[in-house]
Design a protein around this motif. Structure first.
Motif, mmCIF file in Angstrom:
data_model
loop_
_atom_site.group_PDB
_atom_site.id
_atom_site.type_symbol
_atom_site.label_atom_id
_atom_site.label_comp_id
_atom_site.label_asym_id
_atom_site.label_seq_id
_atom_site.Cartn_x
_atom_site.Cartn_y
_atom_site.Cartn_z
ATOM 1 N N ILE A 217 0.840 -1.201 0.000
ATOM 2 C CA ILE A 217 0.000 0.000 0.000
ATOM 3 C C ILE A 217 0.874 1.249 0.000
ATOM 4 O O ILE A 217 0.631 2.203 -0.741
ATOM 5 N N HIS A 218 1.900 1.236 0.850
ATOM 6 C CA HIS A 218 2.831 2.374 0.931
ATOM 7 C C HIS A 218 3.478 2.639 -0.430
ATOM 8 O O HIS A 218 3.528 3.788 -0.903
ATOM 9 N N ALA A 219 3.960 1.577 -1.089
ATOM 10 C CA ALA A 219 4.646 1.737 -2.371
ATOM 11 C C ALA A 219 3.675 2.188 -3.458
ATOM 12 O O ALA A 219 4.006 3.046 -4.284
ATOM 13 N N ALA A 220 2.463 1.624 -3.468
ATOM 14 C CA ALA A 220 1.488 1.994 -4.496
ATOM 15 C C ALA A 220 1.090 3.457 -4.355
ATOM 16 O O ALA A 220 0.993 4.181 -5.362
ATOM 17 N N TYR A 221 0.869 3.904 -3.135
ATOM 18 C CA TYR A 221 0.475 5.296 -2.933
ATOM 19 C C TYR A 221 1.605 6.244 -3.340
ATOM 20 O O TYR A 221 1.361 7.290 -3.958
ATOM 21 N N ALA A 222 2.845 5.880 -3.000
ATOM 22 C CA ALA A 222 3.983 6.725 -3.371
ATOM 23 C C ALA A 222 4.118 6.838 -4.878
ATOM 24 O O ALA A 222 4.525 7.884 -5.402
ATOM 25 N N ALA A 223 3.770 5.772 -5.601
ATOM 26 C CA ALA A 223 3.861 5.805 -7.059
ATOM 27 C C ALA A 223 2.736 6.638 -7.672
ATOM 28 O O ALA A 223 2.942 7.344 -8.656
ATOM 29 N N ILE A 224 1.534 6.561 -7.075
ATOM 30 C CA ILE A 224 0.391 7.299 -7.620
ATOM 31 C C ILE A 224 0.458 8.778 -7.264
ATOM 32 O O ILE A 224 0.158 9.648 -8.084
ATOM 33 N N ALA A 225 0.852 9.075 -6.029
ATOM 34 C CA ALA A 225 0.859 10.463 -5.534
ATOM 35 C C ALA A 225 2.179 10.766 -4.842
ATOM 36 O O ALA A 225 2.235 10.928 -3.618
ATOM 37 N N PRO A 226 3.275 10.839 -5.608
ATOM 38 C CA PRO A 226 4.596 11.047 -4.990
ATOM 39 C C PRO A 226 4.723 12.382 -4.270
ATOM 40 O O PRO A 226 5.583 12.535 -3.396
#
Length: 410
Positions: A217-226
């Protein structure tokens, strides 16, 4: 993993539907209210034994009919399995795998794995704790079907315990001074033990699952909304889990490590909590501790996403939850779950559309619904294998659920 054939009878608006599918992208286009979402809802129901739209089975049976049937042939690593599910709103549902009648529909769990993105996903961030508990529990039961039985047993015991608290309040308050009070308290002790035993298994499984989901979840969110704050998830329980070895910096989240979350220890802690809350529960007539009262708190930085996230951040978090689910199920099975995108592109900005198209490009099978072709990203067209137009009107202007396959524009 992909669906090869889908067959519906009396499911929602569909008297009958038979379609053949293949790997790649399938698009269902049609105006709202004509049945396109009903198709993917049936697929999701077969995978999770529940709908993403309603909490009971009755609305899924076509008006005036006594039952509905959903059947699908699923191909996974070259092996074909056909799952059949008969939905009976006033009796137990029936299930069959190929030609074998199953003792319980829960035995179908895992045959078909799906991940669904829908506008309702915003409730995962903005909604009540029950939405987030369901998100975790659905993944948990797909990965470990045994836990679906534990969850069902827990809900049954919870209903019986709550019924006792509501109907025997006077006897329970009288305590052991009367025969009725002694009998009621003895029965409550039995329900306490069963609720704690089953509840501890659910809490431990949730904590273990979040331990796997959190990094994704952490990695996906960072990729979508850096440009946004860091996303994190925390298990928050009404049972005091600090005794499980919560690190000092983790005390706020009340989430022990998965290794420390022993069901036996949690069971003892839950029993103790129920004992401490007994007088309050008798007064209120409801069970106040257990996994049915817990929450999965979503945070952006130090703030809870609920109430603090913008509309864009809310969508990013909801997408991150589903992306993490997709990656986890893919890792488990060694094949992609079927990806379902239900009327979501019209809700997303260009950046989030691009993220979903990127995911769809790599998935083995994608089912997409849209009201009009203009809602679909332009770069998706070259990936479409099937295109179905859903819904027509008869001569009297009445809506009819009908489907017509059209050649895809390559």
């Amino acid at each position: 993993m992909y669906i090869q054939h889908l067959d519906l009878r009396d499911f929602r608006s569909w008297p009958e539907l038979k379609i053949t599918l293949s790997p790649g992208v399938t698009v269902f286009v049609g105006r709202n209210g004509y049945g396109k979402t009903n198709i993917v809802e049936a697929v999701g129901y077969l995978a999770h034994l529940s709908s993403h739209r309603v909490s009971t089975d009755a609305p899924m049976v076509r008006s005036g009919m006594k039952d509905a049937r959903v059947s699908a042939t699923v191909v996974n690593h070259g092996r074909e399995l056909t799952a059949h599910l008969l939905l009976k709103p006033h009796a137990a549902n029936l299930a069959q795998l190929n030609r074998t009648r199953l003792q319980s529909p829960r035995e179908l769990l895992g045959v078909l794995r799906t991940v669904l993105f829908a506008p309702e996903d915003l409730a995962l961030v903005r909604g009540e704790p029950a939405e987030r508990r369901r998100y975790v529990d659905d993944i948990m039961c797909i990965r470990h079907p045994r836990l679906a039985g534990v969850r069902a047993d827990y809900e049954k015991v919870l209903r019986q315990r709550n019924a006792l608290l509501k109907t025997a309040g006077r006897a329970l308050r009288s305590g052991y001074e009367s025969a009725d009070g002694a009998a009621a308290l003895s029965t409550l002790d039995v329900w306490d033990q069963q609720l704690s035993h089953l509840g501890a298994q659910l809490i431990a499984a949730r904590i273990a699952l979040l331990g796997e989901l959190a990094p994704a979840i952490h990695a996906a969110y960072a990729a979508i909304a850096p440009e946004s704050r860091t996303a994190s998830v925390e298990y928050q329980s009404k049972v005091d889990l600090c005794a499980l070895g919560v690190a000092e910096e983790e005390t706020l989240m009340n989430t022990p490590s998965a290794e420390a979350a022993s069901p036996d220890v949690i069971e003892a802690l839950m029993l103790s909590e129920l004992g401490a809350l007994r007088n309050k529960e008798i007064d209120r007539g409801v069970s106040l501790a257990g996994p049915h009262r817990d929450d999965i708190v979503l945070r952006l930085g130090q703030d809870p996403a609920k109430g603090f996230a913008s509309h864009g951040e809310t969508w990013s978090f909801a997408l991150s939850l589903r992306l993490a689910e997709f990656e986890l199920l893919k890792r488990d099975a060694g094949s992609d779950p079927v990806l379902i995108l239900d009327d979501v592109f019209a809700e997303l900005d260009a950046k989030r559309r691009e993220k979903l198209v990127h995911l769809a490009a790599g998935a083995e099978q994608v089912l997409i619904t849209a009201a009009v072709d203009e809602d679909l990203p332009g770069n998706l067209g070259e990936k479409v294998v099937h295109r179905f137009v859903v819904g027509v009107e008869d001569q009297d202007g009445q809506r009819i659920s009908r489907i017509e396959e059209q050649e895809s524009e390559q």
